[in-house]
Design an enzyme around this catalytic site. Structure first.
Site, PDB file in Angstrom:
ATOM      1  N   SER A  23       0.801  -1.228   0.000  1.00  0.00           N
ATOM      2  CA  SER A  23       0.000   0.000   0.000  1.00  0.00           C
ATOM      3  C   SER A  23       0.836   1.282   0.000  1.00  0.00           C
ATOM      4  O   SER A  23       0.450   2.268  -0.651  1.00  0.00           O
ATOM      5  CB  SER A  23      -0.963   0.000   1.185  1.00  0.00           C
ATOM      6  N   LYS A  71     -10.433  -6.311   9.567  1.00  0.00           N
ATOM      7  CA  LYS A  71     -11.447  -5.755   8.672  1.00  0.00           C
ATOM      8  C   LYS A  71     -12.875  -5.877   9.228  1.00  0.00           C
ATOM      9  O   LYS A  71     -13.740  -5.052   8.878  1.00  0.00           O
ATOM     10  CB  LYS A  71     -11.380  -6.416   7.303  1.00  0.00           C
ATOM     11  N   ASN A  92     -12.312  -1.701   4.991  1.00  0.00           N
ATOM     12  CA  ASN A  92     -10.857  -1.622   4.746  1.00  0.00           C
ATOM     13  C   ASN A  92     -10.357  -0.185   4.621  1.00  0.00           C
ATOM     14  O   ASN A  92      -9.155   0.031   4.461  1.00  0.00           O
ATOM     15  CB  ASN A  92     -10.475  -2.399   3.484  1.00  0.00           C
ATOM     16  N   ALA A 135     -13.611 -13.887   0.791  1.00  0.00           N
ATOM     17  CA  ALA A 135     -13.342 -13.182  -0.466  1.00  0.00           C
ATOM     18  C   ALA A 135     -14.375 -13.548  -1.525  1.00  0.00           C
ATOM     19  O   ALA A 135     -14.858 -12.681  -2.267  1.00  0.00           O
ATOM     20  CB  ALA A 135     -11.935 -13.515  -0.958  1.00  0.00           C
ATOM     21  N   ARG A 156     -15.369 -26.959  -2.704  1.00  0.00           N
ATOM     22  CA  ARG A 156     -15.194 -28.364  -2.341  1.00  0.00           C
ATOM     23  C   ARG A 156     -16.275 -28.790  -1.341  1.00  0.00           C
ATOM     24  O   ARG A 156     -16.889 -29.833  -1.471  1.00  0.00           O
ATOM     25  CB  ARG A 156     -13.803 -28.572  -1.748  1.00  0.00           C
ATOM     26  N   LYS A 160     -20.694 -24.679   2.496  1.00  0.00           N
ATOM     27  CA  LYS A 160     -20.237 -23.289   2.599  1.00  0.00           C
ATOM     28  C   LYS A 160     -20.780 -22.449   1.447  1.00  0.00           C
ATOM     29  O   LYS A 160     -21.154 -21.285   1.631  1.00  0.00           O
ATOM     30  CB  LYS A 160     -18.713 -23.236   2.620  1.00  0.00           C
TER      31      LYS A 160
END
Length: 450
Positions: A23, A71, A92, A135, A156, A160
């Protein structure tokens, strides 16, 4: 060197660990480009994020970024939260407000802007997202916000993926093994797992017919630059990008919030070039008169140090579908110089890295080209005297500016070199005297000066 005094504004990124953040490259470069008197620093916070946020607000910090692991927890330490950040469930970016900071999430707007910069429009499209972590969830939210019609979320553990699908309206959950159930068509595809971070990693799905459904692919990983996902898309000729552009644009959006400015595409390209140099390694630009050894030295450098070799003259010939001598004959020198300038702009936009670029002998005649070359990489002038150059090119009839010179060839080289030598020296960071040196010696001298 940037001067820092009592008028310098403080910016920073809070995280733990924070040592390897990129950053500062983004924001300090933007401050330089915009003439803003501010400095951006990494800030290691061991545990108490609330105390850190309160302290930096009291100290007058003009803006902060927040990275892992804070975050989510930082959301309890702000006075207001943007609606998109609420929906994503993470903040963020902190922007000063009355009594504290307002929290934003610029990650997903940054991804959308990265895609837009590549000409990828999301509205009305269909998407495939691989992975079902935080993400992937954020990407799905961004896709819905952007007007994507349908999202296939593959993981997988299908549980989820189903948990995310239950929160959103356009997401259909599938296990990785059920990827063939995705209907035929073209999709914008996102790789949101950690696969690719390690050299030993393989693809989440190893089936060409799956990847052939992608019209564009994006991997959120940016180091290494080429993950198995990116390599697979490259092998199939499918346009793609990695997460470095998302990192770039999330930072740009935060910067625009802090200072109420607009960062242009040209400025974004400069920052991306700096990021690539920092992360992947600098490019080597070789300039010099025809016959100075740019191509020979460049190929030797690329081979020895595992870099990519690029010849600007060759690229121009490929794009034009004709030899440079033909371009000069049909369109003139200025048209050719225009082609050189456009090619340099294209290389800058692509943010190439770890490349050796051999340039045409007259490329430095334009000031704009010299500026572009310095943005792309480190410029080395391979210096040679006119006698040496004459011996190298006297039997070469492919060079348009020396064509039909006959007995005047030596005088023409003397004249052209004297006119260009100042440009070569002014545009170069390093001057390498090639006289009496072997190819190996020249290549090593260039590399040790990177």
């Amino acid at each position: 060197m940037r001067s820092i005094d009592g008028k310098t504004k403080l910016l920073g990124v809070i995280g733990n660990p924070i040592e390897h953040t990129l950053s500062p490259v983004i924001h300090n470069t933007l401050c330089d480009l915009k003439g803003i008197k501010a400095v951006y620093v990494p800030i290691h916070v061991e545990s108490d994020i609330a105390a850190a946020v309160k302290g930096f607000y009291a100290a007058g910090a003009a803006g902060l970024n927040v990275t892992v692991p804070y975050k989510q927890s930082v959301m309890e330490s702000v006075v207001d939260i943007d609606d998109l950040a609420k929906r994503i469930g993470a903040v963020n970016t902190l922007v000063p407000a009355e009594g504290g900071y307002k929290g934003y999430n610029t990650d997903m707007p940054g991804l959308a802007r990265a895609l837009n910069s590549k000409g990828v429009e999301l509205a009305g499209k269909k998407a495939v997202v691989i992975g079902a972590g935080g993400a992937a969830r954020a990407v799905c939210v961004m896709l819905e916000e952007s007007g994507v019609e349908e999202i296939y979320l593959l993981n997988r553990s299908v549980d989820k993926a189903e948990a995310i699908a239950s929160e959103l309206t356009k997401v259909k959950a599938l296990s990785l093994t059920d990827h063939a159930k995705i209907p035929e068509g073209k999709y914008v595809m996102f790789q949101c797992t950690s696969l690719g971070l390690k050299e030993s990693d393989s693809l989440a799905i190893d089936d060409d017919s799956f990847y052939e459904k992608a019209e564009y692919g994006y991997d959120l990983i940016y180091n290494p630059a080429e993950t198995p996902f990116i390599k697979k898309l490259n092998s199939l000729g499918i346009p793609n990008d990695n997460g470095l552009t998302m990192l770039l644009y999330q930072g740009i959006i935060a910067f625009e919030y802090w200072f109420d400015v607009n960062v242009t595409q040209d400025e974004a390209d400069i920052v991306l070039s700096e990021l690539c140099r920092t992360l992947y390694g600098s490019n080597i630009i070789l300039t010099g008169y025809m016959g100075s050894g740019k191509t020979t030295v460049g190929k030797a450098l690329a081979e020895k140090y595992g870099m990519t070799f690029i010849d600007t003259d060759q690229l121009i010939e490929e794009k034009a579908g004709k030899a440079i001598s033909k371009i000069f004959e049909e369109s003139g020198e200025e048209a050719f110089r225009d082609m050189e300038t456009e090619l340099l702009k294209e290389l800058l936009r692509k943010s190439i890295s770890k490349s050796v670029i051999s340039t045409g002998g007259g490329i430095v005649k334009r000031k704009e080209n010299c500026e572009l070359l310095r943005r792309i990489g480190r410029v080395f002038y391979l210096e040679a005297d006119s006698d040496t150059l004459y011996e190298r090119v006297k039997n070469d009839d492919t060079r348009p500016l020396l064509k039909d010179a006959g007995d005047e060839l030596k005088d023409r080289i003397d004249t052209m070199l004297s006119k260009r030598e100042g440009y070569y020296k002014l545009s170069a960071e390093h001057i390498i005297d090639t006289k009496g040196k072997t190819l190996k010696e020249i290549a090593e001298e260039v590399y040790i000066n990177l």
